[in-house]
Structures are given as C-alpha cells and as structure tokens.
Write an enzyme that holds these catalytic residues in place. Structure first.
Site, PDB file in Angstrom:
ATOM      1  N   GLU A   1       0.835  -1.195   0.000  1.00 37.29           N
ATOM      2  CA  GLU A   1       0.000   0.000   0.000  1.00 37.29           C
ATOM      3  C   GLU A   1       0.873   1.249   0.000  1.00 37.29           C
ATOM      4  O   GLU A   1       2.049   1.208   0.361  1.00 37.29           O
ATOM      5  CB  GLU A   1      -0.920   0.004   1.224  1.00 37.29           C
ATOM      6  CG  GLU A   1      -1.871  -1.175   1.319  1.00 37.29           C
ATOM      7  CD  GLU A   1      -2.946  -1.151   0.252  1.00 37.29           C
ATOM      8  OE1 GLU A   1      -3.354  -0.043  -0.164  1.00 37.29           O
ATOM      9  OE2 GLU A   1      -3.376  -2.228  -0.185  1.00 37.29           O
TER      10      GLU A   1
ATOM     11  N   TYR B   1       4.534  -4.445  -8.683  1.00 41.10           N
ATOM     12  CA  TYR B   1       3.233  -4.968  -9.095  1.00 41.10           C
ATOM     13  C   TYR B   1       3.324  -5.661 -10.454  1.00 41.10           C
ATOM     14  O   TYR B   1       2.498  -6.498 -10.780  1.00 41.10           O
ATOM     15  CB  TYR B   1       2.206  -3.841  -9.160  1.00 41.10           C
ATOM     16  CG  TYR B   1       1.603  -3.481  -7.826  1.00 41.10           C
ATOM     17  CD1 TYR B   1       0.381  -4.015  -7.432  1.00 41.10           C
ATOM     18  CD2 TYR B   1       2.246  -2.607  -6.953  1.00 41.10           C
ATOM     19  CE1 TYR B   1      -0.193  -3.690  -6.212  1.00 41.10           C
ATOM     20  CE2 TYR B   1       1.678  -2.268  -5.733  1.00 41.10           C
ATOM     21  CZ  TYR B   1       0.461  -2.812  -5.357  1.00 41.10           C
ATOM     22  OH  TYR B   1      -0.095  -2.493  -4.146  1.00 41.10           O
TER      23      TYR B   1
ATOM     24  N   VAL C   1     -11.545   2.773 -14.133  1.00 40.95           N
ATOM     25  CA  VAL C   1     -12.181   1.913 -13.135  1.00 40.95           C
ATOM     26  C   VAL C   1     -11.742   2.407 -11.766  1.00 40.95           C
ATOM     27  O   VAL C   1     -10.548   2.431 -11.459  1.00 40.95           O
ATOM     28  CB  VAL C   1     -11.781   0.433 -13.315  1.00 40.95           C
ATOM     29  CG1 VAL C   1     -12.451  -0.432 -12.249  1.00 40.95           C
ATOM     30  CG2 VAL C   1     -12.159  -0.055 -14.708  1.00 40.95           C
TER      31      VAL C   1
ATOM     32  N   ASN D   1     -12.555   3.830  -4.858  1.00 42.06           N
ATOM     33  CA  ASN D   1     -12.335   4.828  -3.814  1.00 42.06           C
ATOM     34  C   ASN D   1     -12.294   6.211  -4.451  1.00 42.06           C
ATOM     35  O   ASN D   1     -11.251   6.657  -4.924  1.00 42.06           O
ATOM     36  CB  ASN D   1     -11.027   4.506  -3.074  1.00 42.06           C
ATOM     37  CG  ASN D   1     -10.739   5.503  -1.972  1.00 42.06           C
ATOM     38  OD1 ASN D   1     -11.615   6.256  -1.542  1.00 42.06           O
ATOM     39  ND2 ASN D   1      -9.494   5.524  -1.531  1.00 42.06           N
TER      40      ASN D   1
ATOM     41  N   ASN E   1      -4.142   6.274  -6.370  1.00 42.17           N
ATOM     42  CA  ASN E   1      -4.923   6.964  -5.338  1.00 42.17           C
ATOM     43  C   ASN E   1      -4.109   7.995  -4.571  1.00 42.17           C
ATOM     44  O   ASN E   1      -4.652   8.841  -3.874  1.00 42.17           O
ATOM     45  CB  ASN E   1      -5.575   5.967  -4.373  1.00 42.17           C
ATOM     46  CG  ASN E   1      -4.546   5.067  -3.693  1.00 42.17           C
ATOM     47  OD1 ASN E   1      -3.429   5.480  -3.378  1.00 42.17           O
ATOM     48  ND2 ASN E   1      -4.923   3.822  -3.446  1.00 42.17           N
TER      49      ASN E   1
ATOM     50  N   TYR F   1       5.412   4.189  -6.391  1.00 45.35           N
ATOM     51  CA  TYR F   1       4.081   3.600  -6.227  1.00 45.35           C
ATOM     52  C   TYR F   1       3.366   3.538  -7.576  1.00 45.35           C
ATOM     53  O   TYR F   1       2.663   4.467  -7.983  1.00 45.35           O
ATOM     54  CB  TYR F   1       3.265   4.400  -5.211  1.00 45.35           C
ATOM     55  CG  TYR F   1       1.946   3.748  -4.821  1.00 45.35           C
ATOM     56  CD1 TYR F   1       1.925   2.462  -4.285  1.00 45.35           C
ATOM     57  CD2 TYR F   1       0.735   4.412  -4.975  1.00 45.35           C
ATOM     58  CE1 TYR F   1       0.735   1.853  -3.923  1.00 45.35           C
ATOM     59  CE2 TYR F   1      -0.467   3.822  -4.611  1.00 45.35           C
ATOM     60  CZ  TYR F   1      -0.453   2.541  -4.095  1.00 45.35           C
ATOM     61  OH  TYR F   1      -1.645   1.936  -3.724  1.00 45.35           O
TER      62      TYR F   1
ATOM     63  N   GLU G   1      -1.258  -2.079 -10.090  1.00 47.14           N
ATOM     64  CA  GLU G   1      -1.892  -2.852 -11.161  1.00 47.14           C
ATOM     65  C   GLU G   1      -2.695  -1.964 -12.108  1.00 47.14           C
ATOM     66  O   GLU G   1      -3.033  -2.375 -13.218  1.00 47.14           O
ATOM     67  CB  GLU G   1      -2.790  -3.940 -10.568  1.00 47.14           C
ATOM     68  CG  GLU G   1      -4.142  -3.490 -10.060  1.00 47.14           C
ATOM     69  CD  GLU G   1      -4.081  -2.698  -8.752  1.00 47.14           C
ATOM     70  OE1 GLU G   1      -5.067  -2.002  -8.427  1.00 47.14           O
ATOM     71  OE2 GLU G   1      -3.050  -2.778  -8.065  1.00 47.14           O
ATOM     72  N   LYS G   2      -2.991  -0.742 -11.689  1.00 44.72           N
ATOM     73  CA  LYS G   2      -3.710   0.188 -12.569  1.00 44.72           C
ATOM     74  C   LYS G   2      -2.908   0.468 -13.843  1.00 44.72           C
ATOM     75  O   LYS G   2      -3.474   0.764 -14.896  1.00 44.72           O
ATOM     76  CB  LYS G   2      -4.003   1.493 -11.815  1.00 44.72           C
ATOM     77  CG  LYS G   2      -4.875   1.311 -10.584  1.00 44.72           C
ATOM     78  CD  LYS G   2      -4.974   2.601  -9.787  1.00 44.72           C
ATOM     79  CE  LYS G   2      -5.783   2.403  -8.519  1.00 44.72           C
ATOM     80  NZ  LYS G   2      -5.150   1.464  -7.570  1.00 44.72           N
TER      81      LYS G   2
END
Length: 342
Positions: free
Chosen positions: A122, A153, A176, A179, A230, A236, A239-240
């Site tokens: 995270e 990832y 997609v 949050n 996010n 960071y 998978e996006k």
C-alpha cells in the site's frame, strides 16, 4: 644364534613389517573409500518462511511443500503455522493486519536474532501506525526499489515471437475506480478532464462494478485507460498501470510518481503522463486528436517485451528466499515510519 637362524629371524621381521604396512594401507584405503568427499557443497538448507497472518484473509491458502517451486524458487517452505516460530528462518508480518490489530507481534516469544520482515504493498497515504514499529523489523518487502525484497506490481520482460494483435478499439477512455474522494488529485484531474474528453467510469464509485473476468475485455475496447494512482509516492505504480492498461492492450494515461520513475520500469513511449501537460484541457486535446500511426507507436514495446504481473502473495513471499542469502544481517529499521513516508 648361528648365521642361518639369524637370517631366518631377519626374514620373519621383514615379513612382519610388510604385513603391518599392508594392513595399515588397507585400513587407510577402506577409510578413504567410506568417507564422504571433503570440500563439496553441503546439502541446501530449506528455508522456513513463517507468515504470521495471511494478507487480507483469515483463511490462508493451502501451502504444499512445492508452493515456491511452482514459482521457480527451490528450498523454500511457506507456512502459517505459529508453532514454527522458534525454528523459522524469517517471520513475515503484513502491515494491514497490524494496523487493524487483527494480528499482534509475538515480541515476548521472538527467538534471539530471528529476522522479521515488514510487508506492505500500500502507499504511505493508506499506511498508519508505523510510529510504534520502530526498532523491530530487519527487512522490508514492498514495491519500493530500495526495499530489501523489492517486489513490483509488474514488470516488462523480454519476449520473442510476434506480438499479440491489438484489440479493436471502439471508445476513447475508461477509468475503473472504487475509492472516489474529491480531495484526491486523481479525482480533481478527472473533473477537469471530463468536460473535454469522453471518459467512461466503471467501478463501485459509479455503481458499475466489473467482475474479475470482465475488467480486461472491457478496458481493451478503449484507446486509453486512466491509470490514476490513489496517491502519489515514491515508486508507487500499481496494477492500474501494469494490469488494467498494459496487459489489457490499451495506452495508460498515468498519474502517480514522476515520469522518470515510470521510465525506470517501462519505455518512455509506452504511456502518456499527466504531468507532461500544463492543463487537463491540453491533455484532452492531445488524446482526442492523436492519429492512428502516432497511437500505434505506444505499442512498439510489445514487439520485444511482455507484461509479467506479480499479484500472488505466495510468489511475493517466495521472493524472500531468493533474496535471503544476500540480505543484510543485523540490520534494524529504527525509524520505519521515517523511511517509508519519506
């Protein structure tokens, strides 16, 4: 003693000496043949990696002895059996369960010198309670490139043979998201982008969730995918980017760490970075007016590379064994919070 007797005595002594030498030689030869070879490698030790609480689950998966072999890692045994605490070569703690207090650190029972591994995939924005974990963990497993056990990832790896055909494109851009919070930069950019570009929004935030097997076929129909993280932090990239865009066969429009970080993972012409444009309207115009030949250049990497995803926690934990011989002994993260949230 006459000369004949003396000669016989000498011969008997000589025979005895020879017999003794022969016996010693035989004993030495038998010992040599029966001894294990010296200087050869010792049988490899199978490392025991104890996962104290399986990530995001109260029911860990089955972990047969060949679990890590299936991921190309030998002599590595994963277990969730707490009775192995005293004998484990390393113990793994996933932060989310520590954060929610579903799991507690067995500090009083910790064997002296046993390495403990802190794990989180995270971002720092969604990682809390690190202040109380200083001076406990020896190694870190995360998506950060400066982690002791670096597990991204995804990654691009060499590939031979023809690239798979691009899916037919029917629409412009997809996103997609579950949050959805107005304070997030990705939501602010979307709000600025939407008036100038057709963006179809899926996910719980828009009450249009996609099933696990529906996501990639749906996204594949779009020219672009909004790979908006996010939060923006060092390395960071989730998978996006890897799964939802590159693996789906669409061009990612990325919002995350700086362009230089993305270029450490993927070719510079494999994505569009939000920060390359002064305004969202400028970005929208660039995407909407891209011709087909320009668009196809974003897939040049597919002729030599393919996407490999790392989404299985078993594979992530097996990576500890791969790195184990080279991990720093005696290291302790005295300020884990300061390191991770830097």
């Amino acid at each position: 003693m006459n000369s004949a007797g003396y000669s016989l005595s000498r011969r008997l002594r000589a025979v005895g000496v020879l017999a003794g030498a022969a016996l010693l030689s035989a004993i030495w030869l038998l010992w040599l043949l029966g001894s294990p070879p010296t200087g050869g490698p010792a049988p490899p030790h199978t490392l025991i990696i104890l996962i104290w609480h399986w990530p995001f689950s109260d029911r860990p998966p089955e972990l047969p002895s060949n679990t890590c072999i299936s991921f190309g890692v030998a002599h590595c045994h994963l277990s969730t059996n707490h009775s192995l605490l005293a004998s484990a070569d390393a113990v793994v703690f996933h932060h989310r369960e520590l954060q929610t207090q579903q799991a507690r650190l067995p500090l009083a029972k910790r064997p002296r010198g046993q390495p403990w591994v802190w794990v989180s995939m995270e971002s720092p924005s969604h990682t809390h309670g690190l202040g109380r974990l200083g001076g406990i963990f020896n190694w870190v497993l995360s998506y950060r490139r400066d982690s002791d056990i670096f597990v991204p990832y995804g990654q691009l790896e060499p590939h031979q043979g023809p690239a798979p055909p691009l899916p037919a494109k029917k629409r412009v851009a997809a996103w997609v998201v579950s949050n959805f919070q107005e304070r997030q930069r990705r939501v602010q950019v979307y709000r600025q982008l939407a008036p100038h570009l057709q963006v179809d929004v899926f996910g719980r935030a828009n009450r249009q969730p996609l099933c696990a097997n529906c996501l990639l076929p749906t996204v594949a129909q779009y020219l672009f995918y909004l790979s908006f993280e996010n939060s923006q932090h060092q390395d960071y990239i989730t998978e996006k980017f890897w799964r939802n865009a590159l693996a789906a066969g669409t061009v990612p429009v990325v919002l995350g760490p700086p362009r230089a970080t993305y270029e450490a993972f993927a070719p510079a012409d494999a994505f569009v970075h939000v920060d390359d444009f002064s305004t969202a309207q400028e970005l929208a115009s660039f995407l909407a007016n891209m011709n087909e030949s320009h668009y196809r250049r974003y897939f040049a990497w597919r002729d030599r590379l393919r996407v490999r995803l790392f989404g299985d926690w078993r594979e992530r934990f097996c990576a500890i064994c791969t790195h184990y011989p080279h991990l720093p002994r005696g290291q302790v993260y005295q300020d884990l919070q300061g390191w991770f949230q830097a």
